[in-house]
Design an enzyme around this catalytic site. Structure first.
Site, short mmCIF file in Angstrom:
data_model
loop_
_atom_site.label_atom_id
_atom_site.label_comp_id
_atom_site.label_asym_id
_atom_site.label_seq_id
_atom_site.Cartn_x
_atom_site.Cartn_y
_atom_site.Cartn_z
N GLY A 72 0.83 -1.21 0.00
CA GLY A 72 0.00 0.00 0.00
C GLY A 72 0.85 1.25 0.00
O GLY A 72 0.53 2.23 0.67
N ARG A 75 0.97 5.83 -1.94
CA ARG A 75 0.70 7.18 -1.42
C ARG A 75 0.66 7.13 0.10
O ARG A 75 0.73 6.06 0.72
CB ARG A 75 -0.63 7.71 -1.96
CG ARG A 75 -1.81 6.77 -1.73
CD ARG A 75 -3.09 7.26 -2.40
NE ARG A 75 -2.93 7.37 -3.84
CZ ARG A 75 -3.06 6.36 -4.70
NH1 ARG A 75 -3.36 5.15 -4.24
NH2 ARG A 75 -2.90 6.54 -5.99
N ASP A 121 -2.65 -7.44 -5.66
CA ASP A 121 -3.74 -7.41 -4.69
C ASP A 121 -3.31 -8.27 -3.52
O ASP A 121 -3.19 -9.49 -3.65
CB ASP A 121 -5.01 -7.96 -5.34
CG ASP A 121 -6.19 -8.06 -4.38
OD1 ASP A 121 -6.02 -7.75 -3.18
OD2 ASP A 121 -7.28 -8.45 -4.84
N VAL A 122 -3.06 -7.65 -2.37
CA VAL A 122 -2.52 -8.40 -1.23
C VAL A 122 -3.51 -9.42 -0.66
O VAL A 122 -3.12 -10.29 0.13
CB VAL A 122 -2.02 -7.47 -0.11
CG1 VAL A 122 -0.88 -6.59 -0.60
CG2 VAL A 122 -3.16 -6.62 0.47
N SER A 164 -3.83 1.08 14.09
CA SER A 164 -4.43 2.40 14.19
C SER A 164 -4.99 2.58 15.60
O SER A 164 -5.31 1.58 16.28
CB SER A 164 -5.57 2.54 13.18
OG SER A 164 -6.36 3.70 13.42
N TYR A 222 -13.16 -1.74 10.28
CA TYR A 222 -11.79 -1.22 10.32
C TYR A 222 -11.17 -1.40 11.71
O TYR A 222 -10.03 -1.86 11.85
CB TYR A 222 -11.81 0.26 9.93
CG TYR A 222 -10.47 0.93 9.78
CD1 TYR A 222 -9.71 0.75 8.63
CD2 TYR A 222 -9.98 1.78 10.76
CE1 TYR A 222 -8.49 1.39 8.46
CE2 TYR A 222 -8.76 2.42 10.62
CZ TYR A 222 -8.02 2.22 9.46
OH TYR A 222 -6.81 2.86 9.30
N ALA A 247 -10.34 -5.05 12.28
CA ALA A 247 -9.15 -5.44 11.52
C ALA A 247 -7.88 -4.92 12.18
O ALA A 247 -6.87 -5.64 12.27
CB ALA A 247 -9.26 -4.93 10.08
N LYS A 248 -7.93 -3.69 12.67
CA LYS A 248 -6.72 -3.08 13.23
C LYS A 248 -6.33 -3.71 14.57
O LYS A 248 -5.15 -3.86 14.87
CB LYS A 248 -6.91 -1.57 13.37
CG LYS A 248 -6.93 -0.82 12.04
CD LYS A 248 -5.68 -1.09 11.22
CE LYS A 248 -5.55 -0.15 10.03
NZ LYS A 248 -4.34 -0.46 9.21
#
Length: 251
Positions: free
Chosen positions: A13, A16, A61-62, A140, A152, A155-156
């Site tokens: 990723g 950017r 695509d990971v 995060s 999210y 997942a984090k």
């Protein structure tokens, strides 16, 4: 940072934002750096900006096992055996729970968790062979919970458990695994969050800066600096840790 021998790093990723800043920093540190991203054109732009070690842009695509295996094989062939991995690839599909779709959930889990699993599994064999490795997973502060981000946040926090397990399993092979949990970072992802909740970007940044003890928001370089420390040879006794880079204490 000095290395006993040139090493190869992969940053996912990295077209950017935090990923690009991290890849650029590691190149400046002397690593050969592979920039893995879905957006090959933007990945090449990141590599073109390197001022240091050689770089390679790889489209992958990971969340796709075959694509991951092919990408890691290409990196090993063109840059050398990868012994540093930064799992940074991530997406958001924000919504309140009752509005969140199954595809929103699966997409986020696929990139963050499955992606980190597949990449680490593909790279760890090179680390074990070299008896040296550094894995850094980007989590995060959302791991502590955040409205509209049940997927999210899950997942984090999952990445944090994954990190600690890697540290236990791979430590005897000279491999460390650590996790960085950024606070508010000015990036395209946080700009998208501002748009989602209908808040002016400048006001959004100002409000978050006021809530941060150091009275500013983070920049991608702040995370890149932390990654640089954790992947260094001198950091070999730091493993299984979650480092919150958030401008102040995090409960």
């Amino acid at each position: 940072m000095t290395m006993s021998a040139p090493r190869t790093a992969i940053v996912t990723g990295a077209a950017r934002g935090i990923g690009a800043a991290t890849a650029t920093r590691l190149a400046a540190d002397g690593f050969a750096v592979a920039v893995v991203d879905l957006d090959e054109t933007a990945a090449k732009a990141t590599v073109d900006g390197f001022d240091g070690g050689p770089g390679l842009a790889v489209q992958a695509d990971v969340s796709d096992a075959a694509a991951v295996d092919a990408a890691v094989a290409r990196v090993a062939e063109e840059l050398g055996a990868p012994t540093v991995l930064v799992n940074n690839a991530g997406i958001t599909r924000d919504n309140l729970l009752f509005k969140m779709t199954e595809s929103d959930w699966d997409a986020v889990m696929g990139v963050h968790l499955k992606g980190a699993f597949l990449m680490t599994k593909a790279v760890q064999k090179h680390m074990v062979e070299q008896q040296f490795g550094r894995v850094v997973n980007i989590s995060s502060i959302a791991a502590l919970g955040n409205r509209g981000q049940s997927n999210y946040s899950t997942a984090k926090v999952g990445l944090q458990g994954f990190t600690k397990t890697l540290a236990i399993e791979l430590g005897k092979f000279g491999v460390t695994a650590n996790c960085i949990a950024p606070g508010f970072i000015a990036s395209e992802m946080t700009k998208a969050t501002a748009e989602r909740i209908g808040v002016d970007w400048e006001k959004f940044v100002e409000a978050n800066a006021k809530q941060t003890p150091v009275q500013r928001v983070g920049e991608p370089a702040d995370i890149a600096n932390a990654v640089s420390f954790l992947v260094a040879e001198a950091s070999g006794f730091v493993s299984g840790q979650v480092l919150y880079v958030a401008g102040g204490p995090v409960n």
